[in-house]
Design a protein around this motif. Structure first.
Motif, short mmCIF file in Angstrom:
data_model
loop_
_atom_site.label_atom_id
_atom_site.label_comp_id
_atom_site.label_asym_id
_atom_site.label_seq_id
_atom_site.Cartn_x
_atom_site.Cartn_y
_atom_site.Cartn_z
N ASP A 7 0.83 -1.21 0.00
CA ASP A 7 0.00 0.00 0.00
C ASP A 7 0.87 1.26 0.00
O ASP A 7 0.58 2.23 -0.71
CB ASP A 7 -0.93 0.01 1.22
N HIS A 8 1.92 1.23 0.79
CA HIS A 8 2.87 2.34 0.82
C HIS A 8 3.47 2.55 -0.57
O HIS A 8 3.58 3.68 -1.07
CB HIS A 8 3.96 2.03 1.84
N ALA A 9 3.83 1.45 -1.23
CA ALA A 9 4.42 1.52 -2.57
C ALA A 9 3.45 2.14 -3.57
O ALA A 9 3.85 2.95 -4.42
CB ALA A 9 4.84 0.13 -3.02
N LYS A 10 2.18 1.76 -3.49
CA LYS A 10 1.17 2.30 -4.41
C LYS A 10 1.05 3.82 -4.28
O LYS A 10 0.95 4.54 -5.27
CB LYS A 10 -0.18 1.64 -4.15
N ILE A 11 1.06 4.29 -3.03
CA ILE A 11 0.96 5.73 -2.80
C ILE A 11 2.19 6.45 -3.35
O ILE A 11 2.09 7.47 -4.04
CB ILE A 11 0.80 6.02 -1.29
N LEU A 12 3.37 5.90 -3.06
CA LEU A 12 4.62 6.51 -3.54
C LEU A 12 4.64 6.60 -5.06
O LEU A 12 5.06 7.60 -5.64
CB LEU A 12 5.82 5.71 -3.04
N GLU A 13 4.17 5.55 -5.70
CA GLU A 13 4.15 5.52 -7.17
C GLU A 13 3.18 6.55 -7.73
O GLU A 13 3.48 7.25 -8.70
CB GLU A 13 3.77 4.12 -7.65
N LYS A 14 2.02 6.68 -7.09
CA LYS A 14 1.00 7.61 -7.57
C LYS A 14 1.43 9.07 -7.44
O LYS A 14 1.05 9.91 -8.24
CB LYS A 14 -0.32 7.39 -6.83
N ILE A 15 2.25 9.36 -6.42
CA ILE A 15 2.64 10.76 -6.22
C ILE A 15 3.97 11.11 -6.89
O ILE A 15 4.44 12.24 -6.76
CB ILE A 15 2.69 11.13 -4.72
N GLY A 16 4.57 10.14 -7.59
CA GLY A 16 5.72 10.52 -8.40
C GLY A 16 6.99 9.72 -8.30
O GLY A 16 7.95 9.99 -9.03
N ALA A 17 7.06 8.73 -7.41
CA ALA A 17 8.28 7.92 -7.35
C ALA A 17 8.47 7.17 -8.66
O ALA A 17 7.54 6.56 -9.18
CB ALA A 17 8.21 6.93 -6.19
N THR A 18 9.67 7.22 -9.22
CA THR A 18 9.95 6.53 -10.48
C THR A 18 10.40 5.10 -10.26
O THR A 18 10.37 4.28 -11.17
CB THR A 18 11.02 7.29 -11.28
N ARG A 19 10.84 4.81 -9.04
CA ARG A 19 11.24 3.44 -8.71
C ARG A 19 10.97 3.18 -7.23
O ARG A 19 11.28 4.02 -6.38
CB ARG A 19 12.73 3.23 -9.01
N ILE A 20 10.39 2.02 -6.95
CA ILE A 20 10.09 1.62 -5.57
C ILE A 20 11.00 0.46 -5.20
O ILE A 20 11.18 -0.48 -5.98
CB ILE A 20 8.62 1.18 -5.42
N ILE A 21 11.57 0.51 -4.01
CA ILE A 21 12.42 -0.58 -3.55
C ILE A 21 11.92 -1.11 -2.22
O ILE A 21 11.37 -0.38 -1.40
CB ILE A 21 13.90 -0.14 -3.43
N PHE A 22 12.10 -2.42 -2.03
CA PHE A 22 11.74 -3.11 -0.79
C PHE A 22 12.99 -3.82 -0.27
O PHE A 22 13.12 -5.03 -0.44
CB PHE A 22 10.64 -4.14 -1.04
N PRO A 23 13.93 -3.12 0.34
CA PRO A 23 15.20 -3.74 0.72
C PRO A 23 15.05 -4.98 1.61
O PRO A 23 15.68 -6.01 1.36
CB PRO A 23 15.92 -2.62 1.47
#
Length: 221
Positions: A103-119
């Motif tokens: 869910d956090h990733a979806k929000i980040l992507e919608k507001i402009g993150a070009t890449r999401i990472i889950f270390p």
């Protein structure tokens, strides 16, 4: 030289700075805790104590001069969302954001993150595969269901040509390259390449096919 800013010096942020420093990037680290800033100073060109939730502070730092901004603020979901939004508003080309969950990733992507990472998730996945498949020297997920593995040749492969083994046909995998130890070099092999016991193979394939390969290698070794 690429300019990279890392915001947040969690364990991931610190080790990321340390690794990036060996690659010659122009690095800036931003963190609110002084002890973490002092810890990273040997590895970055600029280490700044400050609150990244303050957009004016980031602008004064010259954040818009950076090609890539990596947002690694631990478990503070609201803070990472706010900083990601700022980066989008400031037209940062590449915004890499660490996510805690889907869910956090979806929000980040919608507001402009070009890449999401889950270390943490990615590390756990890699660890699980190397435990389940001890013949894997390294496991790197590429996309959903496909991975790159690093593996030593099975005993029965040694001294044989790749076209004799027919690994591609049998397992539906692709040998991307081979790292030779003697002499030390990396090659893109053709079917006439003869495997040595010191060679390291880099193989791409579906997780299912790679695990089938690993089971057979385990039996042989």
């Amino acid at each position: 030289m690429k300019n990279i800013a890392v915001i947040g010096l969690s364990s991931f942020g610190f080790y990321l700075c340390k690794s990036l420093s060996t690659l010659g990037f122009n690095l800036m680290a931003v963190e609110i805790k002084e002890d973490l800033v002092n810890q990273v100073k040997p590895y970055v060109r600029k280490a700044v104590i400050g609150d990244a939730k303050d957009k004016n502070f980031l602008m004064k730092l010259g954040i818009t001069d950076f090609d890539t901004v990596i947002i690694s603020v631990g478990s503070k979901i609201d803070v990472s969302i706010l900083i990601t939004l700022y980066m989008k508003e400031l037209n940062i080309k590449e915004i890499v954001a660490k996510a805690i969950n889907d869910d956090h990733a979806k929000i980040l992507e919608k507001i402009g993150a070009t890449r999401i990472i889950f270390p943490e998730r990615d590390l756990a996945s890699r660890m699980a595969y190397t435990i389940a498949a001890p013949n894997f020297l390294e496991y790197i997920p590429l996309t959903e269901g496909f991975s790159l593995i690093e593996i030593a040749p099975a005993k029965e492969w040694i001294g044989k040509k790749l076209n004799e083994l027919m690994l591609r046909n049998k397992y539906k995998i692709q040998i991307a390259m081979i790292r030779e130890i003697i002499p030390e070099r990396v090659v893109i092999p053709d079917g006439n390449f003869v495997l040595k016991d010191s060679d390291i193979l880099y193989i791409i394939g579906s997780d299912q096919n790679i695990m089938s390969l690993e089971k057979d290698v385990s039996k042989d070794n």
